[in-house]
Design a protein around this motif. Structure first.
Motif, PDB file in Angstrom:
ATOM      1  N   LEU A 129       9.536  -5.243  29.857  1.00 40.20           N
ATOM      2  CA  LEU A 129       9.078  -4.048  29.119  1.00 40.20           C
ATOM      3  C   LEU A 129      10.149  -3.474  28.195  1.00 40.20           C
ATOM      4  CD1 LEU A 129       6.766  -2.192  31.648  1.00 40.20           C
ATOM      5  CD2 LEU A 129       6.286  -2.539  29.216  1.00 40.20           C
ATOM      6  N   PHE A 130      11.420  -3.591  28.605  1.00 41.30           N
ATOM      7  CA  PHE A 130      12.469  -3.039  27.736  1.00 41.30           C
ATOM      8  C   PHE A 130      12.627  -3.860  26.461  1.00 41.30           C
ATOM      9  CE2 PHE A 130      13.617  -0.967  31.722  1.00 41.30           C
ATOM     10  CZ  PHE A 130      13.859   0.328  31.281  1.00 41.30           C
ATOM     11  N   GLY A 131      12.066  -5.063  26.470  1.00 43.86           N
ATOM     12  CA  GLY A 131      12.134  -5.893  25.264  1.00 43.86           C
ATOM     13  C   GLY A 131      10.891  -5.767  24.402  1.00 43.86           C
ATOM     14  N   ALA A 132      10.003  -4.801  24.722  1.00 47.45           N
ATOM     15  CA  ALA A 132       8.749  -4.650  23.983  1.00 47.45           C
ATOM     16  C   ALA A 132       9.038  -4.245  22.545  1.00 47.45           C
ATOM     17  CB  ALA A 132       7.880  -3.600  24.662  1.00 47.45           C
ATOM     18  N   SER A 133       8.463  -4.986  21.595  1.00 48.32           N
ATOM     19  CA  SER A 133       8.705  -4.606  20.196  1.00 48.32           C
ATOM     20  C   SER A 133       7.419  -4.269  19.444  1.00 48.32           C
ATOM     21  CB  SER A 133       9.484  -5.692  19.477  1.00 48.32           C
ATOM     22  OG  SER A 133       8.622  -6.713  19.048  1.00 48.32           O
ATOM     23  N   PHE A 134       6.290  -4.538  20.057  1.00 43.28           N
ATOM     24  CA  PHE A 134       5.028  -4.101  19.440  1.00 43.28           C
ATOM     25  C   PHE A 134       3.935  -4.092  20.494  1.00 43.28           C
ATOM     26  CE2 PHE A 134       5.000  -8.700  19.186  1.00 43.28           C
ATOM     27  CZ  PHE A 134       3.696  -9.057  19.477  1.00 43.28           C
ATOM     28  N   CYS A 135       2.855  -3.388  20.191  1.00 43.63           N
ATOM     29  CA  CYS A 135       1.636  -3.462  20.994  1.00 43.63           C
ATOM     30  C   CYS A 135       0.529  -3.961  20.098  1.00 43.63           C
ATOM     31  CB  CYS A 135       1.263  -2.089  21.551  1.00 43.63           C
ATOM     32  SG  CYS A 135       2.128  -1.698  23.075  1.00 43.63           S
ATOM     33  N   LYS A 158      19.272 -13.485  34.711  1.00 45.08           N
ATOM     34  CA  LYS A 158      19.569 -12.077  35.023  1.00 45.08           C
ATOM     35  C   LYS A 158      19.084 -11.182  33.884  1.00 45.08           C
ATOM     36  CE  LYS A 158      22.649 -12.642  38.624  1.00 45.08           C
ATOM     37  NZ  LYS A 158      21.800 -12.973  39.775  1.00 45.08           N
ATOM     38  N   MET A 159      18.648  -9.979  34.273  1.00 40.54           N
ATOM     39  CA  MET A 159      18.139  -9.020  33.293  1.00 40.54           C
ATOM     40  C   MET A 159      19.298  -8.332  32.569  1.00 40.54           C
ATOM     41  SD  MET A 159      14.922  -9.466  33.817  1.00 40.54           S
ATOM     42  CE  MET A 159      14.410  -8.266  32.586  1.00 40.54           C
ATOM     43  N   VAL A 160      19.096  -8.112  31.278  1.00 43.10           N
ATOM     44  CA  VAL A 160      20.082  -7.352  30.482  1.00 43.10           C
ATOM     45  C   VAL A 160      19.335  -6.363  29.592  1.00 43.10           C
ATOM     46  CG1 VAL A 160      21.869  -9.141  30.442  1.00 43.10           C
ATOM     47  CG2 VAL A 160      20.070  -9.160  28.719  1.00 43.10           C
ATOM     48  N   HIS A 161      20.087  -5.379  29.055  1.00 46.16           N
ATOM     49  CA  HIS A 161      19.513  -4.363  28.136  1.00 46.16           C
ATOM     50  C   HIS A 161      18.277  -3.711  28.730  1.00 46.16           C
ATOM     51  CE1 HIS A 161      21.328  -7.377  25.162  1.00 46.16           C
ATOM     52  NE2 HIS A 161      22.210  -6.395  25.337  1.00 46.16           N
ATOM     53  N   SER A 162      18.252  -3.554  30.034  1.00 45.98           N
ATOM     54  CA  SER A 162      17.030  -3.073  30.678  1.00 45.98           C
ATOM     55  C   SER A 162      17.303  -1.974  31.703  1.00 45.98           C
ATOM     56  CB  SER A 162      16.298  -4.232  31.360  1.00 45.98           C
ATOM     57  OG  SER A 162      15.865  -5.165  30.413  1.00 45.98           O
ATOM     58  N   GLU A 163      18.347  -1.155  31.430  1.00 44.38           N
ATOM     59  CA  GLU A 163      18.652  -0.005  32.277  1.00 44.38           C
ATOM     60  C   GLU A 163      18.628  -0.356  33.765  1.00 44.38           C
ATOM     61  OE1 GLU A 163      16.478   3.456  31.033  1.00 44.38           O
ATOM     62  OE2 GLU A 163      16.953   3.092  28.932  1.00 44.38           O
ATOM     63  N   PHE A 164      17.636   0.203  34.470  1.00 39.08           N
ATOM     64  CA  PHE A 164      17.659   0.055  35.936  1.00 39.08           C
ATOM     65  C   PHE A 164      17.368  -1.375  36.414  1.00 39.08           C
ATOM     66  CE2 PHE A 164      13.409   1.364  34.721  1.00 39.08           C
ATOM     67  CZ  PHE A 164      12.589   0.537  35.447  1.00 39.08           C
ATOM     68  N   LEU A 165      16.969  -2.242  35.498  1.00 42.05           N
ATOM     69  CA  LEU A 165      16.712  -3.631  35.895  1.00 42.05           C
ATOM     70  C   LEU A 165      17.932  -4.523  35.675  1.00 42.05           C
ATOM     71  CD1 LEU A 165      13.149  -4.124  34.350  1.00 42.05           C
ATOM     72  CD2 LEU A 165      13.707  -3.609  36.734  1.00 42.05           C
ATOM     73  N   ASP A 166      18.922  -4.024  34.960  1.00 41.13           N
ATOM     74  CA  ASP A 166      20.069  -4.860  34.598  1.00 41.13           C
ATOM     75  C   ASP A 166      20.693  -5.536  35.810  1.00 41.13           C
ATOM     76  OD1 ASP A 166      19.806  -4.438  31.952  1.00 41.13           O
ATOM     77  OD2 ASP A 166      21.457  -3.013  31.734  1.00 41.13           O
ATOM     78  N   VAL A 172      14.994 -12.290  37.428  1.00 38.27           N
ATOM     79  CA  VAL A 172      13.716 -11.998  36.762  1.00 38.27           C
ATOM     80  C   VAL A 172      12.621 -11.620  37.767  1.00 38.27           C
ATOM     81  CG1 VAL A 172      11.859 -12.994  35.387  1.00 38.27           C
ATOM     82  CG2 VAL A 172      14.232 -13.427  34.766  1.00 38.27           C
ATOM     83  N   LEU A 173      12.453 -12.457  38.803  1.00 39.64           N
ATOM     84  CA  LEU A 173      11.339 -12.228  39.723  1.00 39.64           C
ATOM     85  C   LEU A 173      11.525 -10.943  40.532  1.00 39.64           C
ATOM     86  CD1 LEU A 173      10.556 -15.864  40.902  1.00 39.64           C
ATOM     87  CD2 LEU A 173       9.520 -14.528  39.057  1.00 39.64           C
ATOM     88  N   GLU A 174      12.781 -10.664  40.860  1.00 39.54           N
ATOM     89  CA  GLU A 174      13.098  -9.436  41.578  1.00 39.54           C
ATOM     90  C   GLU A 174      12.821  -8.228  40.659  1.00 39.54           C
ATOM     91  OE1 GLU A 174      17.103  -7.846  43.881  1.00 39.54           O
ATOM     92  OE2 GLU A 174      17.121  -9.760  42.819  1.00 39.54           O
ATOM     93  N   ALA A 175      13.259  -8.368  39.423  1.00 41.51           N
ATOM     94  CA  ALA A 175      13.070  -7.301  38.433  1.00 41.51           C
ATOM     95  C   ALA A 175      11.584  -7.004  38.232  1.00 41.51           C
ATOM     96  CB  ALA A 175      13.703  -7.708  37.108  1.00 41.51           C
ATOM     97  N   ARG A 176      10.763  -8.051  38.340  1.00 40.19           N
ATOM     98  CA  ARG A 176       9.329  -7.883  38.155  1.00 40.19           C
ATOM     99  C   ARG A 176       8.787  -6.901  39.206  1.00 40.19           C
ATOM    100  NH1 ARG A 176       6.290 -13.404  37.322  1.00 40.19           N
ATOM    101  NH2 ARG A 176       7.695 -13.370  35.531  1.00 40.19           N
ATOM    102  N   LYS A 177       9.208  -7.097  40.447  1.00 39.83           N
ATOM    103  CA  LYS A 177       8.763  -6.217  41.536  1.00 39.83           C
ATOM    104  C   LYS A 177       9.271  -4.800  41.318  1.00 39.83           C
ATOM    105  CE  LYS A 177       8.650  -9.549  45.340  1.00 39.83           C
ATOM    106  NZ  LYS A 177       9.872 -10.381  45.287  1.00 39.83           N
ATOM    107  N   VAL A 178      10.533  -4.708  40.985  1.00 43.15           N
ATOM    108  CA  VAL A 178      11.143  -3.382  40.792  1.00 43.15           C
ATOM    109  C   VAL A 178      10.445  -2.638  39.649  1.00 43.15           C
ATOM    110  CG1 VAL A 178      13.281  -2.189  40.162  1.00 43.15           C
ATOM    111  CG2 VAL A 178      13.346  -4.130  41.740  1.00 43.15           C
ATOM    112  N   ALA A 179      10.152  -3.344  38.573  1.00 47.06           N
ATOM    113  CA  ALA A 179       9.501  -2.711  37.416  1.00 47.06           C
ATOM    114  C   ALA A 179       8.131  -2.174  37.807  1.00 47.06           C
ATOM    115  CB  ALA A 179       9.380  -3.718  36.283  1.00 47.06           C
TER     116      ALA A 179
END
Length: 864
Positions: A262-268, A386-394, A398-405
């Motif tokens: 989600l932190f990499g979202a650039s359009f909807c 590993k997640m980057v530029h993603s605040e609390f997910l950094d 990836v799979l762990e970050a998915r759950k946390v998000a």
RNA sequence: GCCUGCUUGGUGGAAUUGGUAGACACAACAGACUUAAAAUCUGUCGAUUUAUAAUCAUGCCGGUUCGAUUCCGGCAGCAGGUACCA
């Protein structure tokens, strides 16, 4: 010479007189185990082609093998006789769909009969018959009462010139096939079946279908397409002043399987059919035009996915759900499907192929949020890193970050964990004449209401006009007018008919009790169902088989039956292909008009002109590469054709038609007949001798080689048939025939010879039933006529082999072989292997580092 | 595009699911029988070479293994499906 014409006519006559293929009702044979063998019912297109023959030959071999083995076998046949081609014929040739269809059924049945297929024709059904579709309407009403059928708007291909609905097949390069006008999508009300109420069971039960090919299970699983993810809100930026002020919602809800990005979202992007798109179009001509442009695309998934990805910048901004300071552009995009998820997506270009293309095209920011390995370039789509530029997910995987998000979104109340399926409800309305009328009525007072069961059936009117475009039912004023079943006021019939997949979703149940006044008799269905072996083309892997599975579940919930999965074993056959011939003008020639020259090239017989052979396509009328079964049966006989089509190619692979190999099948039949004649010259057997032979106890030591050999082959043929390896069973039978040819039967005891020949005949009888019965009669002179040969009892003690050949390898390469007794010890094998001269050559002066011994199979010396 | 398969001699295919690649056929060639033809029977039949044998070879590239047509990764070509062809 073997007179196939006389023999085949004779035995078909006997089967008919004896009602050999009629199956008894279960109460008469409750002890006997049943097998239900079913081939997918054909559409009566006009001619039986080789694809049909292959399908039915496979089914018939299975059915006859099971019957020979003592089972009570249900093996029915019928016609899937509603559908579009009948209407096309009506339009083109002015013939009534019923007349065309029934003529085709007659012609096709006449082609099938000489093939000697063991169908119980007393159970024949045709889905266009009043008995069938009238009862289908009852099922429709039951489904409706149960809430499994509802009304819904859905898009159709609309021909704006003819003002008519087009099937996908009738749209050619985006234009109507008759008018040539560009087709548009149009939304009209439909009847829809709630198959999604059974999504879980349809998915879950796939694990309990071991008799289905793995590929079909996978295709169904992917079709249902379960995905877990997050439904998350993208709130409008500054809603009060923007153009969405009057829109009833303050956000766009998006479904994503990649919430960690989600932190990499650039359009909807939202679908052109999204409510917000429609809302914006009301006050914006450009948006309205863009949406119209999107709707020019044909509605097929494939057309949408290969079309150029286009987006329209609405000028609206939404906020990133995890960082409301980040504003994101909102597009309307032609590749977003309203039917999937929420009809809206967010794009993370760094980690998705399609989003990457879109962002590049519209110059949108691309933010990496998963650390990309150095050797990879963007887009990096692997869910690893590993997640980057993603605040609390950094720093999270990836799979762990998915759950946390997802947890975080739920905690912030901006989203919910969600399971989404690709599977959509089944749209069953067709705006056509030649189908089962939907038993509903539109009343000005009561709305759309179902007919009462006592008002059923609703017959199709016979007097219809195909000279006008559109659905003839819609224009048939007297048929359309009726009274409301609720209030009795004047009302109009529903003019939609049902998708023909509706008929094919329950026909296998109807076969159990084809003449019952109800859709089916529960006790009979209880006995026969489920179908034990279902055989048909791989093209039905998803739709038909999924709908039929759904029907079984729904009917079982409505207490009609007790079966939830209708098909235990599924065999998917390959296509029958034939070389197509094309002349210099690009015209397709018939195979019989073409001659093969010794140099391998082809010429047109009439003109002598060289023609191009185009390898192997599905036999189809348009390419003239069809072979007519009747001509083959006339020239070679049904047994030859059956033998040929079951030989050589495994049932699930594509079959390449080859007339020369057909000669080979014919020669084999004659060879078998000659063998019979040779034996008869030495005197015939009798059933008494046969009975003695099979009863006599002969130990392995006393058994002559030919008896052992015969039982070895019987075991292998049985195994091949049980594995549906028909081509192998036939190859094995040829080997057995050679063994019999090479045996001097004057030196073999008569009862043993009788047993050998009985096995030899019976083993091929499922494939060539006419020949086998004729040969049995000639060799054994039975007192009464046998119309089926009982499968012989295998004597396993004679079928075991005492010696095996052991392969010897050095470093994995074959260097020799020797014969050893079964069960010889490892050391014994190793010593024998070592002694081989050719092996010595490769190991002498070398250090043996390892010896691999596989019992009864192989020795491998590993040297340095 | 996406999902699912398939790819082995001149041809269809086999290889008991990781253990002798090419069973069984078709075609071709040679021979027997025949006045001749057809039919039938017998033999040869992946490629290469320095040929009683060896090397290469199962779409292409790579990996795992004592050993891969078989398992894994990538690529190519073909086929089926893609929700209104059936």
């Amino acid at each position: 010479m073997y007179n196939f014409k006389e023999v085949e006519t004779k035995w078909r006559g006997i089967w008919e007189t004896n009602n050999t293929n009629e199956v008894s009702c279960p109460t008469k044979a409750p002890e006997q185990k049943k097998v239900y063998v079913l081939e997918m019912l054909p559409y009566p297109s006009g001619k039986i082609h080789m694809g049909h023959v292959r399908n039915y030959a496979i089914g018939d071999v299975v059915a006859r093998f099971k019957k020979s083995s003592g089972y009570n076998v249900l093996h029915p046949m019928g016609w899937d006789s509603f559908g579009m081609p009948a209407e096309n014929a009506a339009i083109k040739h002015g013939v009534h769909p019923r007349e065309w269809t029934e003529g085709n059924i007659l012609a096709m049945k006449n082609t099938l009969l000489p093939l000697g297929l063991s169908y119980d024709w007393k159970r024949e059904i045709a889905t266009h018959s009043k008995e069938y579709y009238g009862l289908e309407q009852q099922i429709f009403l039951d489904l409706y009462q149960r809430g499994l059928i509802y009304r819904k708007d859905a898009f159709v291909n609309w021909d704006p010139v003819d003002n008519t609905v087009l099937a996908n097949e009738q749209v050619i390069d985006g234009c109507g096939w008759r008018s040539g006008a560009p087709v548009i999508k149009k939304k009209i009300p439909h009847w829809c079946v709630r198959i999604t109420a059974y999504t879980d069971e349809l998915l879950r039960n796939l694990e309990s279908l071991p008799g289905w090919p793995e590929k079909v299970l996978l295709m169904q699983e992917n079709w249902i397409g379960k995905s877990e993810g997050l439904e998350v809100k993208f709130v409008f930026h500054d809603k009060t002043v923007s153009r969405v002020a009057a829109f009833p919602d303050d956000s766009v809800t998006v479904f994503t399987t990649r919430p960690e990005t989600l932190f990499g979202a650039s359009f909807c992007a939202i679908a052109p059919e999204h409510p917000l798109s429609s809302f914006l179009a009301e006050s914006d001509q450009e948006i309205a035009a863009f949406i119209r442009k999107c709707q020019e695309l044909p509605s097929t998934e494939s057309a949408i996915s290969i079309a150029e990805k286009k987006g329209y910048d609405t000028g609206i901004f939404v906020r990133n759900p995890f960082d409301s300071k980040k504003l994101i552009k909102l597009y309307i995009a032609n590749f977003v499907l309203m039917e999937y998820g929420k009809g809206a997506i967010f794009g993370c270009p760094a980690h998705d192929e399609r989003d990457f293309d879109f962002a590049t095209k519209y110059e949108l920011p691309i933010t990496t949020v998963i650390q990309c390995p150095p050797e990879e370039t963007l887009p990096y789509v692997e869910p690893i890193g590993k997640m980057v530029h993603s605040e609390f997910l950094d720093g999270l995987d990836v799979l762990e970050a998915r759950k946390v998000a997802i947890d975080k979104a739920e905690q912030l109340k901006i989203g919910v964990r969600k399971v989404t399926y690709r599977l959509r409800d089944w749209t069953v309305s067709r705006q056509r004449y030649w189908g089962c009328p939907v038993p509903m009525v539109h009343c000005p007072q009561c709305g759309t209401v179902p007919l009462r069961k006592e008002d059923l059936p609703v017959w199709l009117p016979e007097d219809v006009d195909f000279t006008q475009v559109g659905n003839p039912l819609d224009k048939h004023e007297t048929w359309k007018q009726t009274v409301c079943p609720v209030c009795g006021a004047a009302a109009q019939r529903e003019t939609d008919t049902l998708d023909t997949f509706f008929e094919s979703s329950w026909y296998f149940l109807r076969y159990c009790s084809p003449h019952a006044s109800e859709p089916f008799d529960k006790a009979e269905a209880q006995y026969w169902m489920p179908v034990d072996i279902y055989i048909g083309g791989i093209e039905h892997a998803v739709l038909h088989l999924l709908y039929a599975r759904f029907f079984s579940m729904a009917l079982s919930d409505m207490q009609y039956i007790d079966v939830r999965e209708p098909f235990i074993t599924l065999l998917t056959q390959g296509m029958v292909c034939h070389t197509s011939f094309q002349n210099s003008q690009g015209e397709w020639l018939y195979p019989e008009d073409v001659d093969k020259l010794p140099d391998g090239t082809y010429v047109c017989i009439e003109t002598g002109e060289q023609v191009k052979a185009v390898r192997a396509e599905k036999m189809s009328k348009s390419k003239n590469n069809v072979v007519d079964p009747t001509a083959i049966v006339d020239a070679y006989g049904a047994d030859s054709l059956r033998l040929f089509i079951m030989s050589d190619t495994p049932y699930d692979k594509d079959f390449y038609w080859n007339t020369e190999a057909l000669d080979g099948a014919w020669r084999y039949l004659n060879k078998m007949w000659r063998l019979c004649e040779n034996i008869m010259a030495q005197g015939v057997f009798s059933e008494e001798i046969l009975a003695q032979g099979t009863a006599a106890i002969i130990s392995k030591n006393d058994a002559p080689d030919i008896l052992e050999t015969t039982h070895v082959y019987l075991a292998r043929i049985e195994q091949s048939l049980n594995q549906f390896s028909f081509h192998k069973a036939i190859a094995l039978h040829r080997e057995l025939t050679r063994a019999l040819e090479n045996c001097n039967f004057t030196e073999v005891r008569k009862d043993i010879a009788a047993e050998v020949f009985y096995i030899w005949l019976t083993a091929i009888s499922p494939v060539t039933p006419h020949f086998a019965l004729e040969a049995y009669e000639a060799l054994f002179k039975p007192r009464s006529v046998h119309d089926t040969l009982l499968w012989p009892q295998l004597r396993p003690e004679l079928a075991t082999e005492d010696f095996v050949e052991i392969a010897v390898q050095v470093c994995g390469k074959f260097r020799g072989a020797f014969t050893a007794p079964v069960g010889a010890s490892d050391t014994e094998l190793q010593d024998n292997a070592m002694a081989l001269e050719n092996v010595q050559k490769f190991i002498v002066n070398k250090k043996i580092t390892k010896v691999v011994v596989v019992s009864d199979k192989l020795v491998n010396f590993v040297v340095e």
